[in-house]
Design a protein around this motif. Structure first.
Motif, mmCIF file in Angstrom:
data_model
loop_
_atom_site.group_PDB
_atom_site.id
_atom_site.type_symbol
_atom_site.label_atom_id
_atom_site.label_comp_id
_atom_site.label_asym_id
_atom_site.label_seq_id
_atom_site.Cartn_x
_atom_site.Cartn_y
_atom_site.Cartn_z
ATOM 1 N N MET A 1 30.561 4.310 44.761
ATOM 2 C CA MET A 1 30.822 3.810 43.409
ATOM 3 C C MET A 1 31.599 4.879 42.638
ATOM 4 N N LYS A 2 32.867 4.614 42.382
ATOM 5 C CA LYS A 2 33.700 5.535 41.630
ATOM 6 C C LYS A 2 33.774 5.072 40.183
ATOM 7 N N LEU A 3 33.440 5.963 39.263
ATOM 8 C CA LEU A 3 33.399 5.625 37.849
ATOM 9 C C LEU A 3 34.377 6.503 37.089
ATOM 10 N N ALA A 4 35.177 5.877 36.242
ATOM 11 C CA ALA A 4 36.140 6.600 35.412
ATOM 12 C C ALA A 4 35.851 6.278 33.952
ATOM 13 N N ILE A 5 35.443 7.276 33.203
ATOM 14 C CA ILE A 5 35.115 7.100 31.791
ATOM 15 C C ILE A 5 36.294 7.583 30.957
ATOM 16 N N ARG A 6 36.805 6.697 30.113
ATOM 17 C CA ARG A 6 37.930 7.024 29.242
ATOM 18 C C ARG A 6 37.600 6.568 27.826
ATOM 19 N N HIS A 7 37.438 7.497 26.928
ATOM 20 C CA HIS A 7 37.180 7.184 25.527
ATOM 21 C C HIS A 7 38.251 7.843 24.666
ATOM 22 N N SER A 8 38.615 7.178 23.593
ATOM 23 C CA SER A 8 39.578 7.771 22.668
ATOM 24 C C SER A 8 39.277 7.318 21.246
ATOM 25 N N CYS A 9 39.755 8.093 20.299
ATOM 26 C CA CYS A 9 39.600 7.756 18.889
ATOM 27 C C CYS A 9 40.839 8.252 18.150
ATOM 28 N N ALA A 10 40.898 7.991 16.872
ATOM 29 C CA ALA A 10 42.053 8.416 16.085
ATOM 30 C C ALA A 10 42.144 9.941 16.037
ATOM 31 N N ASP A 11 43.362 10.456 16.069
ATOM 32 C CA ASP A 11 43.605 11.893 15.964
ATOM 33 C C ASP A 11 43.870 12.209 14.489
ATOM 34 N N PHE A 12 42.848 12.667 13.785
ATOM 35 C CA PHE A 12 42.943 12.855 12.338
ATOM 36 C C PHE A 12 43.750 14.119 12.007
ATOM 37 N N ASP A 13 44.475 14.048 10.900
ATOM 38 C CA ASP A 13 45.329 15.166 10.498
ATOM 39 C C ASP A 13 45.047 15.624 9.067
ATOM 40 N N SER A 14 43.769 15.462 8.634
ATOM 41 C CA SER A 14 43.394 15.934 7.303
ATOM 42 C C SER A 14 43.449 17.458 7.256
ATOM 43 N N TYR A 15 43.329 18.005 6.043
ATOM 44 C CA TYR A 15 43.376 19.462 5.889
ATOM 45 C C TYR A 15 42.294 20.139 6.721
ATOM 46 N N ARG A 16 41.047 19.654 6.595
ATOM 47 C CA ARG A 16 39.956 20.295 7.320
ATOM 48 C C ARG A 16 40.108 20.120 8.834
ATOM 49 N N ALA A 17 40.544 18.927 9.248
ATOM 50 C CA ALA A 17 40.753 18.702 10.671
ATOM 51 C C ALA A 17 41.827 19.639 11.216
ATOM 52 N N ALA A 18 42.916 19.785 10.454
ATOM 53 C CA ALA A 18 43.994 20.678 10.890
ATOM 54 C C ALA A 18 43.534 22.131 10.918
ATOM 55 N N ARG A 19 42.691 22.498 9.946
ATOM 56 C CA ARG A 19 42.218 23.882 9.905
ATOM 57 C C ARG A 19 41.300 24.175 11.090
ATOM 58 N N VAL A 20 40.427 23.214 11.451
ATOM 59 C CA VAL A 20 39.560 23.392 12.618
ATOM 60 C C VAL A 20 40.386 23.541 13.879
ATOM 61 N N LYS A 21 41.430 22.704 14.031
ATOM 62 C CA LYS A 21 42.301 22.825 15.210
ATOM 63 C C LYS A 21 42.944 24.200 15.277
ATOM 64 N N SER A 22 43.340 24.701 14.116
ATOM 65 C CA SER A 22 43.990 25.999 14.085
ATOM 66 C C SER A 22 43.020 27.134 14.396
ATOM 67 N N LEU A 23 41.843 27.073 13.780
ATOM 68 C CA LEU A 23 40.866 28.138 13.964
ATOM 69 C C LEU A 23 40.350 28.231 15.396
ATOM 70 N N PHE A 24 40.112 27.065 16.023
ATOM 71 C CA PHE A 24 39.455 27.049 17.324
ATOM 72 C C PHE A 24 40.382 26.631 18.467
#
Length: 382
Positions: A1-24
């Motif tokens: 039994m081969k299982l492939a899990i694929r989940h996705s959501c919106a890629d947010f570009d708010s100030y805090r979201a962008a700052r987290v991406k930058s910091l980490f």
């Protein structure tokens, strides 16, 4: 039994979201991917475990195995005790056996609605319903996540033993690894490492931990801790000595021993196992060990005596009937005439044999069953 899990959501570009991406240095958090190969299509297994940290895809894998409909989410009525909600169209003894088999042997808890139970009791009640209804396939999410780890380990042991008797297949999803040895699963998939392990046919992946039960003879000083977990509220046995079983210094099991008139037989009563150890097989082994002592004359009288034991607990009755050390000697549907008992007690008081008189014993509809301990030598010949 081969299982492939694929989940996705919106890629947010708010100030805090962008700052987290930058910091980490986290540029892509909108997608989750997990590939797993689980060779479990056959029916030659009973219990499998998907283990891993939170957010690692356990629930998604569980849904992918047999679909969302296989998840075990029992609905409990708010206005009925759990004993009425467990397989209401089924056999009463089967319902009580399911409760006892997962370690929920506290009879008062059976008479309470699910909503008022503790987390540990709810955990075991959910498992009891699963055992009683026994679907051919089930996925249990967050297995043991909300309970004390001692209760989790012993509850896992009790569930695995009982579930294997149903001949169904269950996949348990858990972030805790301390339960794996207690479950003795047929296979394990670790989402943290993407590693799959399966035991060879006829064996288990893990070995159940061992523990040592020490038995000490005492008086009644330990009874107040055990009494709330006993299903009857009766006076203490006259002239009895008590035995307490401990594991790592903690009281786990209790029983009292006295004798019948003429020193012809011992009588055991007030057998209690603490809730966190119910389902581990402690109670019967504890009782058997002390009955064997009395059979060999290891008691304060120095006399080898057989032991008589009475109980109304359906699960314990079934266990005693299965154990070749015991034979059933009686079964009474209702108690003796309460009026005659009260009259007899009043007469005894008049003759100076007792100090106080209650309302008499009997008059109940408790199905009391009696058993006699045969012993290992006699059992081998039975």
């Amino acid at each position: 039994m081969k299982l492939a899990i694929r989940h996705s959501c919106a890629d947010f570009d708010s100030y805090r979201a962008a700052r987290v991406k930058s910091l980490f240095n986290c540029e892509d958090a909108a997608a989750f991917q997990l590939d797993a190969e689980l060779p479990i299509e056959d029916a030659a297994w009973s219990v499998g475990v998907i283990v891993g940290p939170s957010g690692s895809g356990k629930s998604s894998l569980g849904a992918a195995v047999w679909g969302e409909g296989a998840f075990w989410h029992p609905q409990w009525p708010a206005d009925a005790p759990i004993i009425d909600a467990i397989d209401p169209a089924g056999d009463f003894n089967a319902a009580t056996a399911a409760l006892a088999s997962v370690g929920l042997g506290s009879v008062p808890a059976w008479l309470r609605p699910y909503a008022v139970l503790s987390n540990g009791e709810r955990f075991r009640a959910d498992l009891a319903r699963l055992i009683a209804e026994a679907p051919p396939r089930a996925v249990v999410d967050e297995f043991s996540s909300v309970v004390d780890r001692q209760i989790a380990c012993v509850g896992a042991l009790a569930f695995a033993k009982a579930w294997r008797r149903t001949r169904g297949q269950a996949v348990l999803l858990s972030c805790h690894r301390d339960i794996l040895d207690w479950i003795e699963p047929d296979w394990i998939f670790d989402t943290a490492t993407a590693q799959f392990e399966r035991a060879p046919a006829g064996s288990r992946l893990r070995r159940r931990p061992s523990f040592e039960l020490e038995i000490a003879e005492t008086s009644w000083e330990y009874w107040p801790a055990f009494e709330p977990h006993h299903y009857l509220k009766l006076p203490r046995m006259i002239a009895a000595r008590c035995y307490v079983g401990t594991i790592s210094g903690l009281p786990v099991a209790h029983v009292a021993f006295s004798t019948r008139p003429g020193l012809v037989e011992a009588r055991a009563c007030r057998l209690v196992v603490m809730p966190e150890w119910q389902g581990a097989g402690v109670g019967l082994r504890f009782l058997n060990a002390i009955c064997e002592r009395w059979r060999r004359g290891e008691n304060r009288f120095g006399l080898p005596l057989p032991t008589l034991f009475h109980t109304s607990h359906p699960g314990l009755c079934d266990a005693l009937r299965r154990d070749r050390n015991w034979t059933q000697v009686s079964a009474t549907l209702a108690g003796a005439h309460k009026g005659r008992s009260a009259a007899s007690m009043a007469l005894s008081q008049q003759r100076g044999r007792v100090v106080t008189v209650g309302g008499g014993f009997g008059g109940h509809f408790r199905a009391v069953q009696g058993f006699r301990y045969l012993g290992r030598e006699d059992a081998a010949c039975a």
